[in-house]
Design a protein around this motif. Structure first.
Motif, PDB file in Angstrom:
ATOM      1  N   THR A  31       0.852  -1.202   0.000  1.00  0.00           N
ATOM      2  CA  THR A  31       0.000   0.000   0.000  1.00  0.00           C
ATOM      3  C   THR A  31       0.886   1.250   0.000  1.00  0.00           C
ATOM      4  N   ARG A  36       2.674   6.047  -2.895  1.00  0.00           N
ATOM      5  CA  ARG A  36       3.749   6.873  -3.456  1.00  0.00           C
ATOM      6  C   ARG A  36       3.541   7.110  -4.963  1.00  0.00           C
ATOM      7  N   GLN A  57       1.311   9.527   9.917  1.00  0.00           N
ATOM      8  CA  GLN A  57      -0.028   9.002  10.247  1.00  0.00           C
ATOM      9  C   GLN A  57      -0.519   8.046   9.157  1.00  0.00           C
ATOM     10  N   GLN A  92      -9.135  -2.096   8.773  1.00  0.00           N
ATOM     11  CA  GLN A  92      -8.620  -2.606   7.490  1.00  0.00           C
ATOM     12  C   GLN A  92      -8.553  -4.135   7.490  1.00  0.00           C
ATOM     13  N   ARG A 159      13.691   7.608   0.879  1.00  0.00           N
ATOM     14  CA  ARG A 159      12.293   8.030   1.001  1.00  0.00           C
ATOM     15  C   ARG A 159      12.204   9.268   1.909  1.00  0.00           C
ATOM     16  N   ARG A 170       5.798   7.473  13.063  1.00  0.00           N
ATOM     17  CA  ARG A 170       5.367   6.240  12.369  1.00  0.00           C
ATOM     18  C   ARG A 170       5.341   5.077  13.351  1.00  0.00           C
TER      19      ARG A 170
HETATM   20  P1  ADP Z   1       6.753   1.511   6.313  1.00  0.00           P
HETATM   21  O1  ADP Z   1       6.081   0.192   6.524  1.00  0.00           O
HETATM   22  O2  ADP Z   1       8.227   1.431   6.360  1.00  0.00           O
HETATM   23  O3  ADP Z   1       6.195   2.592   7.203  1.00  0.00           O
HETATM   24  P2  ADP Z   1       5.264   1.907   3.857  1.00  0.00           P
HETATM   25  O4  ADP Z   1       5.830   2.204   2.529  1.00  0.00           O
HETATM   26  O5  ADP Z   1       4.552   0.622   4.040  1.00  0.00           O
HETATM   27  O6  ADP Z   1       6.488   2.026   4.850  1.00  0.00           O
HETATM   28  O7  ADP Z   1       4.257   3.077   4.299  1.00  0.00           O
HETATM   29  C1  ADP Z   1       4.610   4.453   4.232  1.00  0.00           C
HETATM   30  C2  ADP Z   1       3.439   5.303   4.739  1.00  0.00           C
HETATM   31  O8  ADP Z   1       2.290   5.135   3.889  1.00  0.00           O
HETATM   32  C3  ADP Z   1       2.920   4.949   6.143  1.00  0.00           C
HETATM   33  O9  ADP Z   1       3.665   5.589   7.165  1.00  0.00           O
HETATM   34  C4  ADP Z   1       1.466   5.457   6.072  1.00  0.00           C
HETATM   35  O10 ADP Z   1       1.405   6.855   6.223  1.00  0.00           O
HETATM   36  C5  ADP Z   1       1.069   5.157   4.627  1.00  0.00           C
HETATM   37  N1  ADP Z   1       0.425   3.806   4.523  1.00  0.00           N
HETATM   38  C6  ADP Z   1       0.970   2.682   3.965  1.00  0.00           C
HETATM   39  N2  ADP Z   1       0.103   1.654   4.036  1.00  0.00           N
HETATM   40  C7  ADP Z   1      -1.013   2.120   4.658  1.00  0.00           C
HETATM   41  C8  ADP Z   1      -2.254   1.558   5.046  1.00  0.00           C
HETATM   42  N3  ADP Z   1      -2.545   0.253   4.826  1.00  0.00           N
HETATM   43  N4  ADP Z   1      -3.171   2.353   5.661  1.00  0.00           N
HETATM   44  C9  ADP Z   1      -2.920   3.637   5.884  1.00  0.00           C
HETATM   45  N5  ADP Z   1      -1.771   4.255   5.563  1.00  0.00           N
HETATM   46  C10 ADP Z   1      -0.809   3.518   4.955  1.00  0.00           C
END
Ligand code: ADP
Length: 225
Positions: A31, A36, A57, A92, A159, A170
């Motif tokens: 996700t 991104r 968040q 979710q 990133r 986070r």
């Molecule tokens: P990481 O797991 O290292 O935090 P990710 O690439 O999975 O990196 O996620 C980056 C950001 O994207 C998260 O900090 C959040 O803000 C958002 N995000 C990712 N997946 C979700 C999700 N399933 N629900 C809500 N926000 C999400």
């Protein structure tokens, strides 16, 4: 089989998901990557998403759930998905069950990658992603080399949310909203714990032990149907 990779930010879910996808011909849904892509488009939704991510968040459940349903409903990915970074809260997790049921599928296994806070910080601060091929590297543990990566160093990017200030929030979001999901899966007997502190290939070896038998079993079911 559908697999959920669970773990804190920086636990190594993406790295292991890529390996699983490659060996077992699965489709990885990250996700974070999908969000991104949305940000790169520069749309107004993309800008809103960027602001939320940079605060550490979670993006709204509605945005995430529709991204996920688009993929699960796609027949080419039927029963061969590895989820990376989803579900991230109980709402979710329940929504994932509903969507999977709607498309006649299930979660086969949830793998919890347990990593110490110290390692998580190193993994996040050292992370580099190739904007050309999408592979993930790490300055400390898994630097890009001529053997492991042939796009060259100019595509390696950090990133924007991988900095010390955002990591803290986070991690807080993870402990408050994401961790409670573990119990939800534990109660359904879907949870397997993995020691995620080891080296990438060692972790993968452990994970493989749980996946390979499932694969053989599913293959037999298909043969003798
Ligand atoms: P990481 O797991 O290292 O935090 P990710 O690439 O999975 O990196 O996620 C980056 C950001 O994207 C998260 O900090 C959040 O803000 C958002 N995000 C990712 N997946 C979700 C999700 N399933 N629900 C809500 N926000 C999400």
């Amino acid at each position: 089989m559908n697999i959920v990779l669970f773990g804190s930010p920086g636990a190594g879910k993406g790295t292991q998901a890529d390996k699983l996808a490659q060996e077992f011909n699965l489709y990885k849904i990250s996700t974070g990557d999908l969000l991104r892509i949305e940000i790169k488009k520069g749309t107004s939704i993309g800008n809103k998403i960027e602001a939320i991510i940079n605060k550490g968040q979670l993006v709204s459940d509605n945005t995430i759930n529709s991204l996920i349903e688009n993929i699960i409903s796609n027949k080419s990915f039927f029963n061969r998905i590895v989820f990376d970074g989803y579900p991230r809260n109980l709402h979710q997790a329940k929504n994932l069950d509903d969507i999977l049921e709607k498309y006649k599928q299930k979660i086969s296994l949830v793998l919890n990658l347990q990593v110490s806070e110290e390692n998580i910080i190193k993994r996040i601060l050292g992370r580099r992603i190739c904007s050309k091929c999408g592979l993930i590297f790490n300055d400390f543990f898994n630097p890009a080399s001529k053997d492991s990566h042939n796009c060259g160093t100019s595509f390696l990017e950090k990133r924007p949310d991988d900095n010390e200030k955002i990591i803290k929030s986070r991690y807080r979001t993870y402990t408050e909203q994401t961790l409670p999901i573990l119990n939800y899966y534990r109660k359904q007997n879907l949870l397997t714990e993995i020691d995620g502190n080891k080296q990438i290939d060692e972790i993968y070896k452990e994970i493989r032990q749980f996946i390979a038998p499932l694969e053989t079993w599913l293959y037999k079911m298909y043969l003798y149907k």
